[in-house]
Every structure is written in structure tokens, then in C-alpha cells.
Scaffold this active site. Structure first.
Site, PDB file in Angstrom:
ATOM      1  N   GLU A  39      -1.848  -8.997   3.108  1.00 45.87           N
ATOM      2  CA  GLU A  39      -1.753  -9.630   4.440  1.00 45.87           C
ATOM      3  C   GLU A  39      -3.135  -9.958   5.014  1.00 45.87           C
ATOM      4  O   GLU A  39      -3.240 -10.710   5.971  1.00 45.87           O
ATOM      5  CB  GLU A  39      -0.949  -8.742   5.400  1.00 45.87           C
ATOM      6  CG  GLU A  39      -1.576  -7.416   5.799  1.00 45.87           C
ATOM      7  CD  GLU A  39      -1.218  -6.263   4.855  1.00 45.87           C
ATOM      8  OE1 GLU A  39      -0.905  -6.522   3.673  1.00 45.87           O
ATOM      9  OE2 GLU A  39      -1.288  -5.094   5.301  1.00 45.87           O
ATOM     10  N   CYS A  46       0.818  -1.210   0.000  1.00 44.09           N
ATOM     11  CA  CYS A  46       0.000   0.000   0.000  1.00 44.09           C
ATOM     12  C   CYS A  46       0.858   1.269   0.000  1.00 44.09           C
ATOM     13  O   CYS A  46       1.346   1.666  -1.048  1.00 44.09           O
ATOM     14  CB  CYS A  46      -0.986  -0.031   1.163  1.00 44.09           C
ATOM     15  SG  CYS A  46      -2.415   1.011   0.859  1.00 44.09           S
ATOM     16  N   HIS A 102      -3.584  -4.732   0.364  1.00 42.26           N
ATOM     17  CA  HIS A 102      -3.051  -5.301   1.609  1.00 42.26           C
ATOM     18  C   HIS A 102      -3.197  -6.820   1.540  1.00 42.26           C
ATOM     19  O   HIS A 102      -4.140  -7.382   2.111  1.00 42.26           O
ATOM     20  CB  HIS A 102      -3.817  -4.758   2.816  1.00 42.26           C
ATOM     21  CG  HIS A 102      -3.501  -3.345   3.134  1.00 42.26           C
ATOM     22  ND1 HIS A 102      -2.366  -2.982   3.826  1.00 42.26           N
ATOM     23  CD2 HIS A 102      -4.151  -2.196   2.851  1.00 42.26           C
ATOM     24  CE1 HIS A 102      -2.340  -1.664   3.969  1.00 42.26           C
ATOM     25  NE2 HIS A 102      -3.411  -1.162   3.385  1.00 42.26           N
TER      26      HIS A 102
HETATM   27  N1  GLN Z   1      -1.699   6.828   3.081  1.00 38.55           N
HETATM   28  C1  GLN Z   1      -1.905   6.123   1.873  1.00 38.55           C
HETATM   29  C2  GLN Z   1      -3.280   6.388   1.293  1.00 38.55           C
HETATM   30  O1  GLN Z   1      -4.176   6.775   1.974  1.00 38.55           O
HETATM   31  C3  GLN Z   1      -1.686   4.632   2.058  1.00 38.55           C
HETATM   32  C4  GLN Z   1      -2.634   4.002   3.019  1.00 38.55           C
HETATM   33  C5  GLN Z   1      -2.190   2.636   3.477  1.00 38.55           C
HETATM   34  O2  GLN Z   1      -1.012   2.304   3.414  1.00 38.55           O
HETATM   35  N2  GLN Z   1      -3.118   1.836   3.964  1.00 38.55           N
HETATM   36  O3  GLN Z   1      -3.502   6.199   0.124  1.00 38.55           O
END
Ligand code: GLN
Length: 569
Positions: free
Chosen positions: A547, A387, A545
């Protein structure tokens, strides 16, 4: 068959592993051939965990259908291998929200709406809804017996028992037996008191799982039998253990599954086969290779104590993947801010077999993370970005390879001349009205993987491609807009606001960073989901994600590929 309900409540203190105990019960019953699902009740007034501070409450779990939930749902999914919907998380906030909306729209037809019966009725309705299509539902009530906020849920449990009969509702108390250092003996008194307190809600436990440092001896079981009127064969040991995944096997040593089935008046549908599970645990306990994996984050703000809890799914995903490679991944928490103060510290990344940059929000520690990514890229250290990890890898590549000086994500620098990570125009309007919740991309989204890409290979190799394809075929109206009909489509969960800016894709790809998977929106725009570098042992990142979709028996393809590359280091 009539769905059976198993309520799991906690006694004495919280934090003794009620969640994994509940997940283990579910896993055991699955092994006996039953269709099992799990519900978590969080008695707090927050509507969901989306706004809870992870440093206080642990990681926020994201469901396929976009729920932001307490991390216990993660344990359930990891043990049961299911995609559990957000409906299976009940909070006090949601119950009152539903009741007040119903009242406002006149659905109570002039009745006085009251705590009893309307609150427990709504709780019951939600539990029954979650259990549709399943043989057995486990329902874990968060907190500890004696908490005021538990009362409506205990009332609902008792009421369900009254509706369905005792053979369809079971109560399991997860208790804790302290061992005071000066007597060195497990004390049963707090457990007796917890049983007494539970009885004030007219609930008597059918089984007690006794969390303690060691297994319970016969005299102590007898003591609980004498003082609590529960047969000592229904008092089960739950000692501290080297791996979470051993818990079901340990319970089975005391025939927990058969005892539960007997109380529920059920015959086993099949005999358990723990061979694969046992083999994987053996790999966890006796690995042939030890890997050092660095997770680079902004830890000074968090503190060591809660670190593991804040990144629990990543930790578990590494354990799952490692178990399939006869390895153990030892995690090193590396503070990215160290690299900002002293770049020579980057050298210590060389000691690692692989580096993960996990998800995150905001500007703190970001420059250090970008430096770490650059170091991995240039020194050929296996790198997995999750992410925010993908977004920062794109920023790094744009700055240092594409020569786009000061490229950034507009989350950190809204004035950057090169917003390679940005909010898409359609989201901007929502943000201006500060409807933050609505602007997040949350839950499972389909991604189409490019032919001949490394990610496609990994999703094929681990059979996830086939499995996700089947899921997509079966879930017609699963969630509008998440499905692209093309081949090579997989599902991963999301929780972010920013995206790769489409205006820079060509320029970045021309320099060798490949966008190897994308989500096709209904309006035909493509959102970038994966990146990879070809001339590198492993340099892969995802906007998702992964995970959240890793199970002991089915590890996440990206974690598996990452550790395989780390093994070669
Ligand atoms: N801060 C980033 C966004 O909002 C990534 C968010 C995250 O890693 N879950 O896009």
C-alpha cells in the site's frame, strides 16, 4: 535552473487538507513539465513518526530508505508518483539533534550556538539538500500560523528568500472560511487574521487557497483583496470535493499553475495533459461495479473516527486499483474481536467480495483474524494479507492444515511449540539489549518472485516488474543488502520485526501453501515475502506493505489482482 521553493503554510485551523493541497500543487507543476519534489516539516520534537500512536496521528508512512514518517509524505508520493526519501521530512527533533551533535564534535569552532542563526541555518541546509536535482520544491510547514513551534521554520523561509531573491521563493497560505449556521455566509475574518499573523514574521502570502464548504464568490475574494492587499485573482477557491484527486483539476479551473509560474518567473515547459487522470477520476466518481471489501482488524481499541486515517494507504490503494477496473471498493471495517466472542458472525464475511487483513502488532484480536482467514480460505473468498496478514495466514495454515496444534507467532505466544513466525537469531541479540528500533525490517527490500507464480503474473501484468527492475539497475548503492541480483525482482516496503520461520517452510509447502517470493539476504538466508494458494480464486499475502507503493496512475499489483478476483465473485 535555479531551484524554486514554495512554502505552504496553514491558517485558522489545522486538518483542512493542507497536505493534499500541497500534493496537488506539486502535481500541477509536474504537468507543466517541471521536476518537482516535496518536503514536509513537522514541528514536533519527536525525531520521527516511528513512535507516534497511529490512532492519534494517523498512519505511519514508510519511505524506501526506511524512514517512518507523517502520512502527508504518502499524499505527496501518491500524487507525484515519486519515491520520496526520509530526508524530505524535517522535525524539530532532527534539527536539534544535528546541531547538538555538531556542537559536541567541535564543528562550531568555539562559537556560541544559538537559536538564531543556527536553527534556521540547519533548516535551510536540509531544504536545499532535499531540492538538489529538482526544479521546484514544495515545503509544507505543519501546524497553523501562530503556533510557537512554527517560528523557526518561518524564519528559515524568510532567510532563504533573502539569500535567493523573491522570484525564487513563494508563499501559499491554505486558509479556512467558516460558515456559521445562523448567517450562512463564509466569513473571511479568520483568514484576514491569519494573514496578519503571518506578516508578523515578515511573510506575505503570494497566493491564498481558501478551504470552505463551497467555492468562494467574488465579493468574498474582493474582501480578502481589500483587507489583505492581495490581488483577488490570487485568492483561489478550495471547496469540499468528492475525490481528493479532483483537487488539482479544481485548482486549475482558476489557473493556479500559471499563476504560480508567473510569480516564480517561469515559462511552462509543456502544456498539461490531464486526460488519463480525468479518465481515472471519472471511473472513481461513476463506477460500473460496486465491491464490498471487508478490512478485518482490532477496531474496538481505535474508534471509528480515526479508522480511515490509520489505514489511509490501504484505502487509497483500493481506490487506485478500483479506478482501473471501473469499480468502486466500499470498505467495511470488521472487528476481529466479534469473531472471538461469536464465531457464527463469520458468516457475514460471505457478504463481502473480498477480505483484507492489514498490518498490526500484538495479541489483541489475533484469534479473530485467524478465524477470518480460515473462513476465507475454506469458503473461497478472495483474501489479501498485508504483513501481519501474511504471518497470521501462515499460522492459520500451520494449525488447521499442517496439524501443528498451537502453532503461533512468537510475538503473541513466546512459548508456542511451533513458532512458525519468529524472530531470526540475528535479531534476538539486539532485542535483548532492547534496541527495538534496530530490529525492525524497515523500508524497501527486493523480492525475487518464483517463476509461474500468481504474484509474478500480477507484477508483470501491471508493468511493475519492468519498472522496479529499472529502478534497481539505476540505484547501485541504493541500500546495501536490499538487492538480489536474480531475475524477476521487485521492490516493496517493509515495517516489521518477525519473519516466517525457515524450519517450517518445507512442511507448509508440502501441504499446498506456496512461498512465491523471497528476499535474499547478504548472508544467503531467504526471508519469505509472498504466499499464495493455488486452488483458490485469490489467496495471496505479503510480508511487505504494498500500500506504500500505489499511485492513482499505477495501482499496486496485489490490490489490482485482489479486486479483479473480487469482481469475479
Ligand atoms: N507485528 C508483526 C511484526 O512485527 C507485523 C508488523 C506489521 O504488520 N507491520 O513482524
Amino acid at each position: 535552473m535555479q531551484t524554486k521553493y514554495i512554502f505552504v503554510v496553514g491558517g485558522v485551523i489545522s486538518g483542512v487538507g493542507k497536505g493534499v493541497a500541497t500534493a496537488s500543487i506539486g502535481k500541477i507543476l509536474q504537468e507543466y513539465g517541471f521536476k518537482v519534489t516535496a518536503v514536509k516539516i513537522d514541528p514536533y520534537i519527536n525525531f520521527d513518526a516511528g513512535t507516534l500512536r497511529p490512532t492519534e496521528h494517523g498512519e505511519v508512512w514508510v519511505t524506501d530508505d526506511g524512514g517512518e514518517i507523517d502520512q502527508d509524505l504518502g499524499n505527496y508520493e501518491r500524487f507525484l508518483g515519486l519515491d520520496i526519501p526520509k530526508l524530505n521530512n524535517i522535525t524539530t527533533g532532527q534539527i536539534y539533534d544535528t546541531i547538538i551533535k555538531k556542537e559536541r564534535s567541535g564543528q562550531y569552532l568555539g562559537q556560541t550556538v544559538q537559536f538564531i542563526p543556527h536553527v534556521p541555518e540547519e533548516v535551510k541546509r536540509r531544504i536545499i539538500e532535499a531540492g538538489k536535482g529538482f526544479d521546484i520544491v514544495t515545503i509544507e510547514i505543519g501546524g497553523t500560523i501562530g503556533d510557537y513551534e512554527n517560528i523557526p521554520f518561518l524564519f528559515a523561509a524568510k532567510s532563504l528568500e533573502k539569500d535567493l531573491g523573491k522570484e525564487n521563493v513563494l508563499y501559499i497560505l491554505v486558509s479556512y472560511l467558516p460558515v456559521p449556521s445562523h448567517i450562512n455566509e463564509a466569513k473571511t475574518k479568520p483568514t484576514q487574521q491569519a494573514i496578519k499573523m503571518l506578516s508578523e514574521n515578515t511573510i506575505f502570502p503570494d497566493l491564498i487557497l481558501c478551504r470552505a464548504k463551497e467555492s468562494l464568490d467574488a465579493p468574498r475574494k474582493k474582501k480578502i483583496e481589500t483587507y489583505a492587499n492581495i490581488g483577488s485573482e490570487y485568492v483561489i477557491s478550495a471547496p469540499d470535493i468528492e475525490s481528493l484527486y479532483l483537487i488539482p483539476l479544481n485548482f486549475e479551473k482558476e489557473k493556479l499553475g500559471q499563476k504560480i509560474l508567473k510569480k516564480l518567473n517561469l515559462e511552462p515547459k509543456q502544456q498539461p495533459d490531464w486526460s488519463k487522470w480525468t479518465e481515472l477520476i471519472n471511473n472513481i466518481l461513476h463506477p460500473q461495479h460496486i465491491l464490498k471489501i471487508g478490512i478485518v482488524g482490532k477496531y474496538i481499541d481505535i474508534g471509528n473516527f480515526t479508522l480511515e486515517d490509520s489505514y489511509i494507504s490501504i484505502k487509497e490503494s483500493l481506490e487506485h486499483a478500483a479506478a482501473h477496473l471501473q469499480a468502486r471498493a466500499n470498505i467495511f471495517w470488521i472487528d476481529s474481536k466479534d469473531f472471538e466472542k461469536d464465531p457464527s458472525k463469520l458468516e457475514k464475511l460471505k457478504e463481502m467480495h473480498g477480505i483484507i487483513i492489514p498490518g498490526g502488532f500484538g495479541g489483541s484480536g489475533v484469534e479473530g483474524k485467524i478465524k477470518a482467514i480460515q473462513y476465507c480460505r475454506e469458503n473461497k473468498i478472495p483474501f489479501l494479507g498485508l504483513c501481519y496478514g501474511l504471518q497470521l495466514a501462515v499460522v492459520e495454515f500451520a494449525r488447521n492444515v499442517c496439524q501443528l496444534t498451537d502453532a503461533h507467532t512468537s510475538e503473541v505466544n513466546p512459548q508456542t511449540p511451533h513458532p512458525v513466525i519468529d524472530i531470526l537469531p540475528s535479531q534476538k541479540a539486539l532485542i535483548q539489549q532492547s534496541r527495538y528500533g534496530g530490529t525492525m525490517r524497515l523500508g524497501a527490500y527486493a523480492a525475487t518472485l518464483e517463476p509461474n507464480s500468481q504474484v509474478l503474473n500480477l507484477y508483470q501484468e501491471t508493468s511493475r516488474l519492468k519498472q522496479d527492475q529499472k529502478k534497481i539497475d539505476n540505484l547501485e548503492d541504493f541500500r546495501k543488502g536490499i538487492l538480489s541480483t536474480t531475475e524477476n525482482t521487485i521492490l516493496e516496503r517493509h515495517r516489521h520485526r518477525y519473519e516466517v520461520n525457515p524450519n517450517y517452510i518445507e512442511q507448509i509447502e508440502n501441504q499446498g501453501l506456496i512461498f512465491s517470493g523471497y528476499h535474499l539476504r547478504q548472508d544467503n538466508t531467504r526471508l519469505m515475502e509472498f504466499i499464495e494458494l493455488l486452488s483458490h480464486p485469490f489467496f495471496i499475502a505479503t510480508q511487505s506493505h504494498p500500500e506504500y507503493k500505489s499511485h492513482l496512475e499505477k495501482p499496486s499489483p496485489l490490490f489490482y489482482g485482489f479486486l479483479k478476483a473480487a469482481l469475479k465473485q
